[in-house]
Write a protein that holds these residues in place. Structure first.
Motif, PDB file in Angstrom:
ATOM      1  N   ARG A  11       4.028  12.843   9.799  1.00  0.00           N
ATOM      2  CA  ARG A  11       3.110  12.001   9.016  1.00  0.00           C
ATOM      3  C   ARG A  11       3.852  11.260   7.910  1.00  0.00           C
ATOM      4  N   LYS A  12       3.499  10.015   7.728  1.00  0.00           N
ATOM      5  CA  LYS A  12       4.104   9.210   6.670  1.00  0.00           C
ATOM      6  C   LYS A  12       3.020   8.364   6.016  1.00  0.00           C
ATOM      7  N   SER A  13       3.173   8.101   4.751  1.00  0.00           N
ATOM      8  CA  SER A  13       2.245   7.201   4.073  1.00  0.00           C
ATOM      9  C   SER A  13       2.531   5.766   4.478  1.00  0.00           C
ATOM     10  N   TYR A  77      -3.257  -1.975  -0.580  1.00  0.00           N
ATOM     11  CA  TYR A  77      -2.340  -2.540   0.427  1.00  0.00           C
ATOM     12  C   TYR A  77      -3.059  -3.288   1.556  1.00  0.00           C
ATOM     13  N   ARG A 117      -2.896   6.485   3.420  1.00  0.00           N
ATOM     14  CA  ARG A 117      -2.124   6.791   2.218  1.00  0.00           C
ATOM     15  C   ARG A 117      -3.077   7.257   1.126  1.00  0.00           C
ATOM     16  N   TRP A 118      -2.635   8.196   0.342  1.00  0.00           N
ATOM     17  CA  TRP A 118      -3.397   8.634  -0.830  1.00  0.00           C
ATOM     18  C   TRP A 118      -3.195   7.613  -1.930  1.00  0.00           C
ATOM     19  N   HIS A 120      -4.252   6.726  -5.964  1.00  0.00           N
ATOM     20  CA  HIS A 120      -4.699   7.403  -7.183  1.00  0.00           C
ATOM     21  C   HIS A 120      -5.740   6.587  -7.967  1.00  0.00           C
ATOM     22  N   ARG A 121      -6.099   7.105  -9.114  1.00  0.00           N
ATOM     23  CA  ARG A 121      -6.964   6.456 -10.108  1.00  0.00           C
ATOM     24  C   ARG A 121      -8.445   6.433  -9.734  1.00  0.00           C
ATOM     25  N   PHE A 163      11.633  10.097   4.258  1.00  0.00           N
ATOM     26  CA  PHE A 163      12.169  10.522   2.978  1.00  0.00           C
ATOM     27  C   PHE A 163      12.855  11.858   3.210  1.00  0.00           C
TER      28      PHE A 163
HETATM   29  C1  LIG Z   1      -1.631  12.745  -5.936  1.00  0.00           C
HETATM   30  C2  LIG Z   1      -1.053  11.557  -5.194  1.00  0.00           C
HETATM   31  C3  LIG Z   1      -1.255  10.293  -5.697  1.00  0.00           C
HETATM   32  C4  LIG Z   1      -0.731   9.185  -5.022  1.00  0.00           C
HETATM   33  N1  LIG Z   1      -1.013   7.945  -5.494  1.00  0.00           N
HETATM   34  C5  LIG Z   1      -0.503   6.861  -4.876  1.00  0.00           C
HETATM   35  C6  LIG Z   1      -0.818   5.555  -5.347  1.00  0.00           C
HETATM   36  O1  LIG Z   1      -1.569   5.362  -6.282  1.00  0.00           O
HETATM   37  N2  LIG Z   1      -0.246   4.519  -4.699  1.00  0.00           N
HETATM   38  C7  LIG Z   1       0.591   4.679  -3.620  1.00  0.00           C
HETATM   39  O2  LIG Z   1       1.075   3.698  -3.087  1.00  0.00           O
HETATM   40  N3  LIG Z   1       0.853   5.906  -3.126  1.00  0.00           N
HETATM   41  C8  LIG Z   1       0.336   6.993  -3.727  1.00  0.00           C
HETATM   42  N4  LIG Z   1       0.571   8.251  -3.221  1.00  0.00           N
HETATM   43  C9  LIG Z   1       1.391   8.399  -1.981  1.00  0.00           C
HETATM   44  C10 LIG Z   1       2.780   8.868  -2.310  1.00  0.00           C
HETATM   45  O3  LIG Z   1       3.522   7.825  -2.894  1.00  0.00           O
HETATM   46  C11 LIG Z   1       3.462   9.389  -1.030  1.00  0.00           C
HETATM   47  O4  LIG Z   1       2.734  10.473  -0.519  1.00  0.00           O
HETATM   48  C12 LIG Z   1       4.899   9.805  -1.305  1.00  0.00           C
HETATM   49  O5  LIG Z   1       5.687   8.668  -1.587  1.00  0.00           O
HETATM   50  C13 LIG Z   1       5.525  10.587  -0.158  1.00  0.00           C
HETATM   51  O6  LIG Z   1       5.465   9.844   1.028  1.00  0.00           O
HETATM   52  P1  LIG Z   1       4.832  10.463   2.358  1.00  0.00           P
HETATM   53  O7  LIG Z   1       3.350  10.627   2.102  1.00  0.00           O
HETATM   54  O8  LIG Z   1       5.145   9.461   3.413  1.00  0.00           O
HETATM   55  O9  LIG Z   1       5.481  11.793   2.589  1.00  0.00           O
HETATM   56  C14 LIG Z   1       0.051   9.366  -3.849  1.00  0.00           C
HETATM   57  C15 LIG Z   1       0.229  10.653  -3.340  1.00  0.00           C
HETATM   58  C16 LIG Z   1      -0.315  11.735  -3.989  1.00  0.00           C
HETATM   59  C17 LIG Z   1      -0.157  13.111  -3.387  1.00  0.00           C
END
Ligand SMILES: Cc1cc2nc3c(=O)[nH]c(=O)nc-3n(C[C@H](O)[C@H](O)[C@H](O)COP(=O)(O)O)c2cc1C
Length: 174
Positions: A11-13, A77, A117-118, A120-121, A163
């Motif tokens: 899984r990747k964001s 995005y 993707r997660w 925030h805010r 990553f």
């Molecule tokens: C609590 C939390 C808040 C996050 N907020 C944002 C955000 O506001 N914008 C964003 O682009 N990614 C956000 N992310 C995604 C992270 O940047 C991402 O999970 C991280 O870079 C690791 O990448 P992966 O999910 O591919 O492993 C958030 C992730 C978490 C867990």
């Protein structure tokens, strides 16, 4: 029951989406994954609002940008679906409950071949009068805290390269 570790590892964001919409069936599956997460004392305080209406996404985008005070880029995005995850303030484990629900949703999205993707805010968004108005318009009563958003769509292009995961994660006391 199969080992799903490979899914977790792959899984990747995603931060770039095509215009292709996400189907209601796909959204329902992602929401259901969140619903099936564990919660403190099984209070199940989490709710999820799936938004595909472009006007409402634009409204949330602006609210999100207002929190950052930055308007140059889209915090969602361009994803065609934004899921706001909130949890009832009556539960003191709400942040943990909401967080694991989001984790489940991200994994389900990935297993469906969707990008997610997660973002925030969400907390600050739903502390505003406009945020509270959205809940009211859906007939949601009680006090809710925004935990995070899951953006959902079809990834444009390849997922970003892996990553490196840090070495000092696991410790053992045998
Ligand atoms: C609590 C939390 C808040 C996050 N907020 C944002 C955000 O506001 N914008 C964003 O682009 N990614 C956000 N992310 C995604 C992270 O940047 C991402 O999970 C991280 O870079 C690791 O990448 P992966 O999910 O591919 O492993 C958030 C992730 C978490 C867990």
């Amino acid at each position: 029951m199969g080992d799903i570790l490979d899914i977790f590892k792959a899984r990747k964001s995603v931060n770039s989406y095509t215009d292709e919409p996400v189907t209601r069936e796909e959204i329902d599956k992602v929401l259901t994954a969140g619903k099936y997460g564990p919660s403190g004392m099984n209070k199940q305080p989490v709710i999820a609002i799936a938004v595909t209406d472009p006007d409402m996404i634009a409204k949330l985008r602006k609210m999100n940008q207002d929190v950052m005070g930055m308007y140059e880029r889209d915090p969602f995005y361009g994803a065609p679906c934004v899921i706001a995850v909130l949890a009832n303030k009556e539960s003191f484990t709400r942040v943990y409950d909401g967080s694991i629900a989001i984790g489940y949703m991200l994994l389900e999205a990935f297993s469906l071949g969707l990008g997610a993707r997660w973002i925030h805010r969400c907390k600050e968004e739903f502390e505003t009068e406009a945020g509270k108005e959205i809940l009211k318009s859906l007939g949601i009563e009680g006090e809710y805290e925004g935990i995070g958003h899951v953006i959902l769509g079809h990834a444009a292009g390849e997922l970003h390269p892996d990553f490196e995961k840090k070495e000092d994660f696991a410790y053992y006391i045998d």
